[in-house]
Design a protein around this motif. Sequence first.
Motif, PDB file in Angstrom:
ATOM      1  N   ASP A 165       0.860  -1.182   0.000  1.00  0.00           N
ATOM      2  CA  ASP A 165       0.000   0.000   0.000  1.00  0.00           C
ATOM      3  C   ASP A 165       0.897   1.233   0.000  1.00  0.00           C
ATOM      4  N   PRO A 166       0.981   1.938  -1.120  1.00  0.00           N
ATOM      5  CA  PRO A 166       1.884   3.093  -1.184  1.00  0.00           C
ATOM      6  C   PRO A 166       1.525   4.206  -0.203  1.00  0.00           C
ATOM      7  N   ALA A 167       0.322   4.182   0.352  1.00  0.00           N
ATOM      8  CA  ALA A 167      -0.056   5.195   1.330  1.00  0.00           C
ATOM      9  C   ALA A 167       0.664   4.991   2.664  1.00  0.00           C
ATOM     10  N   TYR A 189       4.705   3.794  11.432  1.00  0.00           N
ATOM     11  CA  TYR A 189       3.831   4.036  12.577  1.00  0.00           C
ATOM     12  C   TYR A 189       2.748   5.060  12.246  1.00  0.00           C
ATOM     13  N   ARG A 190       1.637   4.907  12.974  1.00  0.00           N
ATOM     14  CA  ARG A 190       0.535   5.880  12.938  1.00  0.00           C
ATOM     15  C   ARG A 190       0.333   6.416  14.348  1.00  0.00           C
ATOM     16  N   LEU A 191      -0.088   7.678  14.422  1.00  0.00           N
ATOM     17  CA  LEU A 191      -0.565   8.255  15.675  1.00  0.00           C
ATOM     18  C   LEU A 191      -2.061   8.416  15.483  1.00  0.00           C
ATOM     19  N   HIS A 192      -2.833   7.575  16.158  1.00  0.00           N
ATOM     20  CA  HIS A 192      -4.282   7.466  15.948  1.00  0.00           C
ATOM     21  C   HIS A 192      -4.508   7.111  14.484  1.00  0.00           C
ATOM     22  N   ILE A 241       2.602   8.720  10.787  1.00  0.00           N
ATOM     23  CA  ILE A 241       3.780   9.400  11.338  1.00  0.00           C
ATOM     24  C   ILE A 241       4.998   9.099  10.478  1.00  0.00           C
ATOM     25  N   ARG A 242       5.122   7.822  10.103  1.00  0.00           N
ATOM     26  CA  ARG A 242       6.259   7.413   9.276  1.00  0.00           C
ATOM     27  C   ARG A 242       5.841   6.173   8.498  1.00  0.00           C
ATOM     28  N   PRO A 243       6.039   6.179   7.163  1.00  0.00           N
ATOM     29  CA  PRO A 243       5.719   4.971   6.385  1.00  0.00           C
ATOM     30  C   PRO A 243       6.761   3.880   6.663  1.00  0.00           C
ATOM     31  N   ALA A 244       6.353   2.635   6.489  1.00  0.00           N
ATOM     32  CA  ALA A 244       7.275   1.511   6.645  1.00  0.00           C
ATOM     33  C   ALA A 244       8.159   1.420   5.405  1.00  0.00           C
ATOM     34  N   MET A 245       9.455   1.256   5.613  1.00  0.00           N
ATOM     35  CA  MET A 245      10.399   1.052   4.503  1.00  0.00           C
ATOM     36  C   MET A 245      10.439  -0.453   4.247  1.00  0.00           C
ATOM     37  N   PRO A 256       5.622  -4.900 -13.697  1.00  0.00           N
ATOM     38  CA  PRO A 256       6.592  -3.875 -13.281  1.00  0.00           C
ATOM     39  C   PRO A 256       6.591  -3.709 -11.765  1.00  0.00           C
ATOM     40  N   PRO A 257       7.709  -3.290 -11.192  1.00  0.00           N
ATOM     41  CA  PRO A 257       7.809  -3.118  -9.734  1.00  0.00           C
ATOM     42  C   PRO A 257       6.857  -2.033  -9.227  1.00  0.00           C
ATOM     43  N   ALA A 258       6.377  -2.228  -7.993  1.00  0.00           N
ATOM     44  CA  ALA A 258       5.522  -1.225  -7.350  1.00  0.00           C
ATOM     45  C   ALA A 258       6.385  -0.116  -6.780  1.00  0.00           C
ATOM     46  N   GLY A 259       5.742   1.014  -6.513  1.00  0.00           N
ATOM     47  CA  GLY A 259       6.440   2.111  -5.848  1.00  0.00           C
ATOM     48  C   GLY A 259       6.907   3.063  -6.821  1.00  0.00           C
TER      49      GLY A 259
END
Length: 191
Positions: free
Chosen positions: A139-141, A167-170, A174-178, A188-191
């Motif tokens: 999920d690119p989001a 991580y999410r705050l509520h 906050i930061r997407p997972a790498m 084709p590759p995602a992203g």
Amino acid sequence: MTSHYQRHPAARRPHPAGDREPEQPAAETETPPPSAEEDDLRRALAEAEDRYLRLAADFENFKRRKGQELVDSARYASEDAVKGMLPVLDNLRRAVEHAPEGGAEEFFVNGLELVVREFETALERLGVTRIPAVGEPFDPAVHNAIGGEESADVDRDIVSQELVPGYRLHDRLIRPAMVRVAHPRGTPPAG
């Protein structure tokens, strides 16, 4: 001989003028046409009422927006602190992961693991949740793909490895997972 009206007390006696209402003189029911000054006053009153209604609606919208801003401010007040603590948590996890390679004592590694668990619990109390990654559809989001490989085992893009947790705050990211992503062969590759 008794009259008809005495035998039937509920019967109505006819009105001496018949069933018609008495007519009013024409001069009493007609009103004179409004003057130009009255027209101007009515227009000014209508404009003032319109301005008042618009201002009242604007004020209600303002109160609602400010109320929502206060709720959001309180809910996300810890966002900057959380962003500052996540790299510390990442480094503690790396220390736990690599401690056995460096010959660290078991009690030391156990202590570090306890600190990591307490750190995660403290973040959860603040409303911080970890974003699911490995085995999840990409999920690119919420996932930041930094690499990928083809795989015959998947029929859509699936996260195959988490390099840095997200991580999410509520409900706020906050930061997407790498992550690294496994793609179906021939896509084709995602992203």
